[in-house]
Design an enzyme around this catalytic site. Sequence first.
Site, PDB file in Angstrom:
ATOM      1  N   GLU A   1       9.436   1.852  11.011  1.00  0.00           N
ATOM      2  CA  GLU A   1       9.779   2.838  10.894  1.00  0.00           C
ATOM      3  C   GLU A   1       9.688   4.029  10.409  1.00  0.00           C
ATOM      4  O   GLU A   1       8.593   3.945  10.421  1.00  0.00           O
ATOM      5  CB  GLU A   1      10.336   2.878   9.386  1.00  0.00           C
ATOM      6  CG  GLU A   1      11.308   1.252   9.714  1.00  0.00           C
ATOM      7  CD  GLU A   1      12.643   0.820  10.067  1.00  0.00           C
ATOM      8  OE1 GLU A   1      13.294   2.267  10.465  1.00  0.00           O
ATOM      9  OE2 GLU A   1      12.804   0.528  10.472  1.00  0.00           O
TER      10      GLU A   1
ATOM     11  N   LYS B   1       0.445  -1.196  -0.438  1.00  0.00           N
ATOM     12  CA  LYS B   1       0.185  -0.134  -0.295  1.00  0.00           C
ATOM     13  C   LYS B   1       0.982   1.534  -0.039  1.00  0.00           C
ATOM     14  O   LYS B   1       1.212   1.676   0.966  1.00  0.00           O
ATOM     15  CB  LYS B   1      -0.896  -0.488   0.905  1.00  0.00           C
ATOM     16  CG  LYS B   1      -2.162   0.698   1.373  1.00  0.00           C
ATOM     17  CD  LYS B   1      -2.065   1.953   0.736  1.00  0.00           C
ATOM     18  CE  LYS B   1      -2.298   3.270   2.148  1.00  0.00           C
ATOM     19  NZ  LYS B   1      -2.233   4.649   1.379  1.00  0.00           N
TER      20      LYS B   1
ATOM     21  N   GLY C   1       6.023   5.004   8.204  1.00  0.00           N
ATOM     22  CA  GLY C   1       5.907   6.766   8.399  1.00  0.00           C
ATOM     23  C   GLY C   1       5.307   7.182   9.514  1.00  0.00           C
ATOM     24  O   GLY C   1       6.853   6.834  10.142  1.00  0.00           O
ATOM     25  N   SER C   2       4.380   7.456   9.693  1.00  0.00           N
ATOM     26  CA  SER C   2       4.454   8.971  11.105  1.00  0.00           C
ATOM     27  C   SER C   2       3.902   7.315  12.144  1.00  0.00           C
ATOM     28  O   SER C   2       3.898   7.014  12.440  1.00  0.00           O
ATOM     29  CB  SER C   2       2.831   9.499  10.984  1.00  0.00           C
ATOM     30  OG  SER C   2       2.536   9.026  10.951  1.00  0.00           O
ATOM     31  N   THR C   3       5.004   8.071  13.203  1.00  0.00           N
ATOM     32  CA  THR C   3       4.881   7.713  14.461  1.00  0.00           C
ATOM     33  C   THR C   3       3.353   7.380  15.385  1.00  0.00           C
ATOM     34  O   THR C   3       2.982   6.971  15.644  1.00  0.00           O
ATOM     35  CB  THR C   3       5.499   8.431  16.191  1.00  0.00           C
ATOM     36  OG1 THR C   3       6.755   8.432  15.769  1.00  0.00           O
ATOM     37  CG2 THR C   3       5.434   8.295  17.073  1.00  0.00           C
TER      38      THR C   3
ATOM     39  N   GLU D   1       8.263  16.572  15.544  1.00  0.00           N
ATOM     40  CA  GLU D   1       8.569  16.057  14.054  1.00  0.00           C
ATOM     41  C   GLU D   1       7.931  17.500  12.833  1.00  0.00           C
ATOM     42  O   GLU D   1       6.685  16.670  13.073  1.00  0.00           O
ATOM     43  CB  GLU D   1       8.503  15.206  13.449  1.00  0.00           C
ATOM     44  CG  GLU D   1       8.965  14.488  11.542  1.00  0.00           C
ATOM     45  CD  GLU D   1       8.818  13.369  11.666  1.00  0.00           C
ATOM     46  OE1 GLU D   1       7.660  12.752  11.689  1.00  0.00           O
ATOM     47  OE2 GLU D   1       9.948  12.954  11.166  1.00  0.00           O
TER      48      GLU D   1
ATOM     49  N   CYS E   1      13.238  11.535   6.834  1.00  0.00           N
ATOM     50  CA  CYS E   1      12.833  10.815   7.785  1.00  0.00           C
ATOM     51  C   CYS E   1      14.159  11.192   9.047  1.00  0.00           C
ATOM     52  O   CYS E   1      14.721  11.409   9.889  1.00  0.00           O
ATOM     53  CB  CYS E   1      12.585   9.411   8.367  1.00  0.00           C
ATOM     54  SG  CYS E   1      14.206   8.700   7.346  1.00  0.00           S
TER      55      CYS E   1
HETATM   56  P1  NAD Z   1       1.920   8.282   7.714  1.00  0.00           P
HETATM   57  O1  NAD Z   1       1.378   7.707   8.572  1.00  0.00           O
HETATM   58  O2  NAD Z   1       0.445   9.227   7.160  1.00  0.00           O
HETATM   59  O3  NAD Z   1       1.435   7.624   6.076  1.00  0.00           O
HETATM   60  C1  NAD Z   1       2.428   6.532   5.929  1.00  0.00           C
HETATM   61  C2  NAD Z   1       1.724   5.573   5.239  1.00  0.00           C
HETATM   62  O4  NAD Z   1       0.776   4.101   5.984  1.00  0.00           O
HETATM   63  C3  NAD Z   1       1.020   6.049   3.982  1.00  0.00           C
HETATM   64  O5  NAD Z   1       0.427   4.891   3.294  1.00  0.00           O
HETATM   65  C4  NAD Z   1      -0.681   5.971   4.641  1.00  0.00           C
HETATM   66  O6  NAD Z   1      -1.806   5.755   3.389  1.00  0.00           O
HETATM   67  C5  NAD Z   1      -0.691   4.190   5.311  1.00  0.00           C
HETATM   68  N1  NAD Z   1      -1.984   4.128   6.761  1.00  0.00           N
HETATM   69  C6  NAD Z   1      -2.069   6.041   7.637  1.00  0.00           C
HETATM   70  N2  NAD Z   1      -2.784   5.987   8.646  1.00  0.00           N
HETATM   71  C7  NAD Z   1      -3.071   4.297   7.851  1.00  0.00           C
HETATM   72  C8  NAD Z   1      -3.293   3.459   8.441  1.00  0.00           C
HETATM   73  N3  NAD Z   1      -4.852   3.741   9.566  1.00  0.00           N
HETATM   74  N4  NAD Z   1      -3.259   1.528   8.699  1.00  0.00           N
HETATM   75  C9  NAD Z   1      -1.956   1.278   7.200  1.00  0.00           C
HETATM   76  N5  NAD Z   1      -1.838   2.379   7.217  1.00  0.00           N
HETATM   77  C10 NAD Z   1      -2.507   3.319   7.339  1.00  0.00           C
HETATM   78  O7  NAD Z   1       2.714   8.959   7.099  1.00  0.00           O
HETATM   79  P2  NAD Z   1       3.033   9.829   5.703  1.00  0.00           P
HETATM   80  O8  NAD Z   1       2.649  11.045   6.398  1.00  0.00           O
HETATM   81  O9  NAD Z   1       3.264   9.300   4.590  1.00  0.00           O
HETATM   82  O10 NAD Z   1       5.299   9.902   5.873  1.00  0.00           O
HETATM   83  C11 NAD Z   1       5.916  10.953   6.495  1.00  0.00           C
HETATM   84  C12 NAD Z   1       6.177  10.161   8.162  1.00  0.00           C
HETATM   85  O11 NAD Z   1       7.178   9.167   7.610  1.00  0.00           O
HETATM   86  C13 NAD Z   1       6.736  11.181   9.129  1.00  0.00           C
HETATM   87  O12 NAD Z   1       6.714  10.932  10.450  1.00  0.00           O
HETATM   88  C14 NAD Z   1       8.689  10.569   8.652  1.00  0.00           C
HETATM   89  O13 NAD Z   1       9.542  10.653   9.540  1.00  0.00           O
HETATM   90  C15 NAD Z   1       8.205   9.302   8.258  1.00  0.00           C
HETATM   91  N6  NAD Z   1       9.419   8.282   7.845  1.00  0.00           N
HETATM   92  C16 NAD Z   1       9.805   7.743   8.510  1.00  0.00           C
HETATM   93  C17 NAD Z   1      10.924   6.720   7.764  1.00  0.00           C
HETATM   94  C18 NAD Z   1      12.236   5.394   8.798  1.00  0.00           C
HETATM   95  O14 NAD Z   1      12.316   5.304   8.075  1.00  0.00           O
HETATM   96  N7  NAD Z   1      11.907   5.637   9.568  1.00  0.00           N
HETATM   97  C19 NAD Z   1      11.275   6.909   6.275  1.00  0.00           C
HETATM   98  C20 NAD Z   1      10.703   8.129   5.876  1.00  0.00           C
HETATM   99  C21 NAD Z   1       9.312   8.370   6.350  1.00  0.00           C
END
Ligand code: NAD
Length: 525
Positions: free
Chosen positions: A290, A215, A268-270, A429, A324
């Site tokens: 991550e 996804k 994704g996000s924390t 962040e 990130c």
């Molecule tokens: P996000 O958490 O909003 O979304 C990430 C993914 O999760 C997207 O595909 C989104 O559609 C999906 N998602 C959202 N809600 C969900 C749910 N309830 N169930 C399953 N999937 C769901 O993050 P974002 O805004 O896309 O990305 C930015 C964040 O990602 C920042 O916090 C950044 O630090 C983090 N990030 C971390 C790393 C790492 O390696 N640690 C790398 C890149 C980005």
Amino acid sequence: MPRRITPRSPADARWTSLFATFQGRTAPDTLSRVPDSSVLNLVNGQMTPARGGRTLDLIEPATGNVHSLAPNSNADDVADAVAAAAAAFPSWSAAPAPVRSHLLIKLADLIDANLESLARAESIDTGKPVSLARSVDIPRAAANLRFFARAVLDVPVEKYDFDGAGVPGGVPAYNTTLRKPRGVAGLISPWNLPLYLLTWKIAPALATGNTAVCKPSEVTPTTASMLGELSIKAGFPPGVLNIIQGTGADAGAPIIRHPGVPTISFTGSTKVGQWIAETSGPMLKRLSLELGGKNPFIVFDDADFDAALSNAVRAGFTNQGQVCLCGSRLLIQEKLHDRFIAAFVDRVRALKLGDPLDESTQQGALVSRQQLDKVASYVDLARQLGGKVLCGGSPPAAADLPARCRNGYFYLPTVIAGLDPACRVEQEEIFGPVVTVQPFRDEAHSLSLANGTPYGLAATLFTNDPARAERVSANLDAGIVWANCWMVRDLRTPFGGMKQSGLGREGGMEAIRFFTEPKNVCVKK
Ligand code: NAD
């Protein structure tokens, strides 16, 4: 049976006009994706729209205009994908590793062959400079596939020849630990490095014999759709790789909840990571999370000034600060502080902001209106808290942008000094082109500032004293530490964060372990 692609929502005229483009198109000779064509799901070896025919508008961040459509999938699409992945699992997992490896390398070769169209699509979706997508995102996606294609051929086998001594009642035996793929893996990725981070998950999952339901972010889905087409062309058996496009709530959450997906790798996000942990915990799914970061970049008095300076600018503003691993908190030792900050601000002011499709652009657009508003709100907060904006602090003047970009989501690279390290701007962040600066006295002070946030993803330090580099590195709360460099990646090394930055590690053997189930076989001698 492949689903026939038909417009299911007659109300959506744009879909009606686009679907014919993809009718019956499963294995094109060359990628013909252009910015105004529609993104699709990959289910059971077929490129398809969402079952319900619903679509999402894709907005080009550089212009604020809709440039394409993507499937707005839901639990029904996820169920189809999981069923396809489960059906493909027995034969894929039983295939010899060199067969899987060969297909992954073929896919990497196809990425290379389509570098230009993939880089352009990534730039249009994300707002990142096309030069960055061409030199980093897309080549690294191919490198991920090649790395795990090779790594899986050489996985060390754990074997113990036991003589029975030292354990009460022990008998002599041979132990061998087998590593078996776990089944269907759910792979969820964010918008900042779309193809790069998705392939970072796909490569180890498939190489070790799992099948996958991916996804990608709903904000930047185009290159994942292109990858789907390329995987068909590479000859992956139907169902091995499935890609479901849509929002987190409608298409992501059903993957987390699906009982047929025992392994979840999420970047994704924390906040979303915490929800995933809470939801999948009772189902005892294996999780790799991550998550976010608020990474310190520490410069000691004895550092190589020029090297520290150019790396600090890169670490702060690569991809408009939307990596990130970005060093968003610059910590400078007192004696060097004023000179370093003056030079840093000069270099940041000189970054060329403009149309991401212009080859000379160094700073593109932020990924969305929402992200632009978030960045602006943190800069407003910094001002309210007494922070001094040393440069940037607003969107650029419209007159400074090319005509097509005047409604785009641009923000000037921004440096802020004078904040309390405990304030929200220093603790949360932002994930944008904003770097805060703090002076520090000595090693102990640098560590207390560096470690003083809830995050622990990456940390960077510059010093010419090797003993200090070793001491400070050992005491930093971070999963990844760079000394005298930034973003140098050896794919064999563990990748991930501590504290609120994540759970588990990816990369190298960590990823191979994550995607496999160890099974110990004990044979009595
Ligand atoms: P996000 O958490 O909003 O979304 C990430 C993914 O999760 C997207 O595909 C989104 O559609 C999906 N998602 C959202 N809600 C969900 C749910 N309830 N169930 C399953 N999937 C769901 O993050 P974002 O805004 O896309 O990305 C930015 C964040 O990602 C920042 O916090 C950044 O630090 C983090 N990030 C971390 C790393 C790492 O390696 N640690 C790398 C890149 C980005």
